[in-house]
Scaffold this motif. Structure first.
Motif, PDB file in Angstrom:
ATOM      1  N   GLN A  12      59.121  46.918 -18.151  1.00  0.00           N
ATOM      2  CA  GLN A  12      57.834  46.239 -17.964  1.00  0.00           C
ATOM      3  C   GLN A  12      56.732  47.218 -17.563  1.00  0.00           C
ATOM      4  O   GLN A  12      55.815  46.891 -16.811  1.00  0.00           O
ATOM      5  CB  GLN A  12      57.981  45.114 -16.933  1.00  0.00           C
ATOM      6  CG  GLN A  12      58.961  44.045 -17.380  1.00  0.00           C
ATOM      7  CD  GLN A  12      59.213  42.983 -16.333  1.00  0.00           C
ATOM      8  OE1 GLN A  12      58.422  42.778 -15.419  1.00  0.00           O
ATOM      9  NE2 GLN A  12      60.323  42.285 -16.468  1.00  0.00           N
ATOM     10  N   GLY A  13      56.854  48.455 -18.044  1.00  0.00           N
ATOM     11  CA  GLY A  13      55.827  49.466 -17.795  1.00  0.00           C
ATOM     12  C   GLY A  13      56.001  50.251 -16.504  1.00  0.00           C
ATOM     13  O   GLY A  13      55.172  51.096 -16.182  1.00  0.00           O
ATOM     14  N   TYR A  14      57.086  49.991 -15.778  1.00  0.00           N
ATOM     15  CA  TYR A  14      57.317  50.734 -14.533  1.00  0.00           C
ATOM     16  C   TYR A  14      57.813  52.146 -14.830  1.00  0.00           C
ATOM     17  O   TYR A  14      58.455  52.388 -15.857  1.00  0.00           O
ATOM     18  CB  TYR A  14      58.317  50.002 -13.638  1.00  0.00           C
ATOM     19  CG  TYR A  14      57.679  48.931 -12.792  1.00  0.00           C
ATOM     20  CD1 TYR A  14      57.514  49.097 -11.422  1.00  0.00           C
ATOM     21  CD2 TYR A  14      57.220  47.758 -13.370  1.00  0.00           C
ATOM     22  CE1 TYR A  14      56.916  48.110 -10.644  1.00  0.00           C
ATOM     23  CE2 TYR A  14      56.621  46.768 -12.607  1.00  0.00           C
ATOM     24  CZ  TYR A  14      56.475  46.958 -11.245  1.00  0.00           C
ATOM     25  OH  TYR A  14      55.881  45.979 -10.483  1.00  0.00           O
ATOM     26  N   ASP A  15      57.529  53.046 -13.937  1.00  0.00           N
ATOM     27  CA  ASP A  15      57.887  54.455 -14.030  1.00  0.00           C
ATOM     28  C   ASP A  15      59.367  54.618 -13.640  1.00  0.00           C
ATOM     29  O   ASP A  15      59.717  54.404 -12.479  1.00  0.00           O
ATOM     30  CB  ASP A  15      56.981  55.231 -13.067  1.00  0.00           C
ATOM     31  CG  ASP A  15      57.292  56.714 -12.964  1.00  0.00           C
ATOM     32  OD1 ASP A  15      58.381  57.150 -13.365  1.00  0.00           O
ATOM     33  OD2 ASP A  15      56.420  57.431 -12.446  1.00  0.00           O
ATOM     34  N   PRO A  16      60.249  55.002 -14.570  1.00  0.00           N
ATOM     35  CA  PRO A  16      61.675  55.115 -14.242  1.00  0.00           C
ATOM     36  C   PRO A  16      61.985  56.184 -13.192  1.00  0.00           C
ATOM     37  O   PRO A  16      62.919  56.031 -12.408  1.00  0.00           O
ATOM     38  CB  PRO A  16      62.341  55.452 -15.580  1.00  0.00           C
ATOM     39  CG  PRO A  16      61.251  56.008 -16.421  1.00  0.00           C
ATOM     40  CD  PRO A  16      59.988  55.365 -15.964  1.00  0.00           C
ATOM     41  N   VAL A  17      61.193  57.229 -13.147  1.00  0.00           N
ATOM     42  CA  VAL A  17      61.442  58.310 -12.183  1.00  0.00           C
ATOM     43  C   VAL A  17      61.112  57.847 -10.767  1.00  0.00           C
ATOM     44  O   VAL A  17      61.781  58.239  -9.801  1.00  0.00           O
ATOM     45  CB  VAL A  17      60.647  59.583 -12.576  1.00  0.00           C
ATOM     46  CG1 VAL A  17      60.819  60.682 -11.537  1.00  0.00           C
ATOM     47  CG2 VAL A  17      61.076  60.073 -13.961  1.00  0.00           C
TER      48      VAL A  17
END
Length: 152
Positions: free
Chosen positions: A38-43
């Motif tokens: 949903q557009g969140y930053d995986p890092v």
């Protein structure tokens, strides 16, 4: 047949195989307009707090778009994408283990297990992370098996 034609055919079939693999990933991942989590930053999950990524800071990894909250996070992902990609295509880990189903997630309900990102459904008084924590080893093993069946 001349060598150039053989090389051309090999190249064509290699690109076709790559495109099929990429399409398979896209078909099985939890995406919104080809964007993961949903557009969140995986890092950011590995730094303790999920952050919404920015479209302007993104990368495409094998057909899946990831957005990042910083250039540094994007660069870290590019170096080791498999270290940051969510397990089970970004679907709810509990549902994958419990029933083998692809269930939506709340991108802010997560757990890092053995250096991997697991995401969970959390809505309508049903936080599946709590259920996962009660039987993590068993659910994790079942989820791996169920994902392999779905993804083959």
């Amino acid at each position: 047949m001349n060598k150039q034609l053989i090389y051309l055919l090999i190249g064509f079939f290699s690109l076709s195989a790559f495109a099929q693999g990429e399409n398979k990933r896209i078909a099985h991942f939890n995406l919104e307009n080809k964007v993961a989590i949903q557009g969140y930053d995986p890092v950011s999950y590995f730094k303790g707090k999920p952050l919404k990524g920015k479209k302007e800071i993104s990368t495409n990894f094998e057909g899946i778009i990831y957005n990042f909250s910083s250039v540094a996070n994007r660069d870290a992902f590019i170096k080791k994408p498999m270290s940051y990609e969510p397990k089970f295509g970004g679907w709810c880990a509990y549902a994958m283990g419990n029933s083998g189903e692809k269930v939506e997630i709340d991108p802010e309900t997560f757990k890092i297990v053995d250096g991997k990102l697991y995401l969970f459904y959390n809505a309508y008084f049903n936080n599946t992370l709590k259920s996962w924590n009660k039987d993590e080893a068993n659910l994790k093993a079942k989820a791996e098996t169920n994902w392999k069946k779905l993804y083959k």
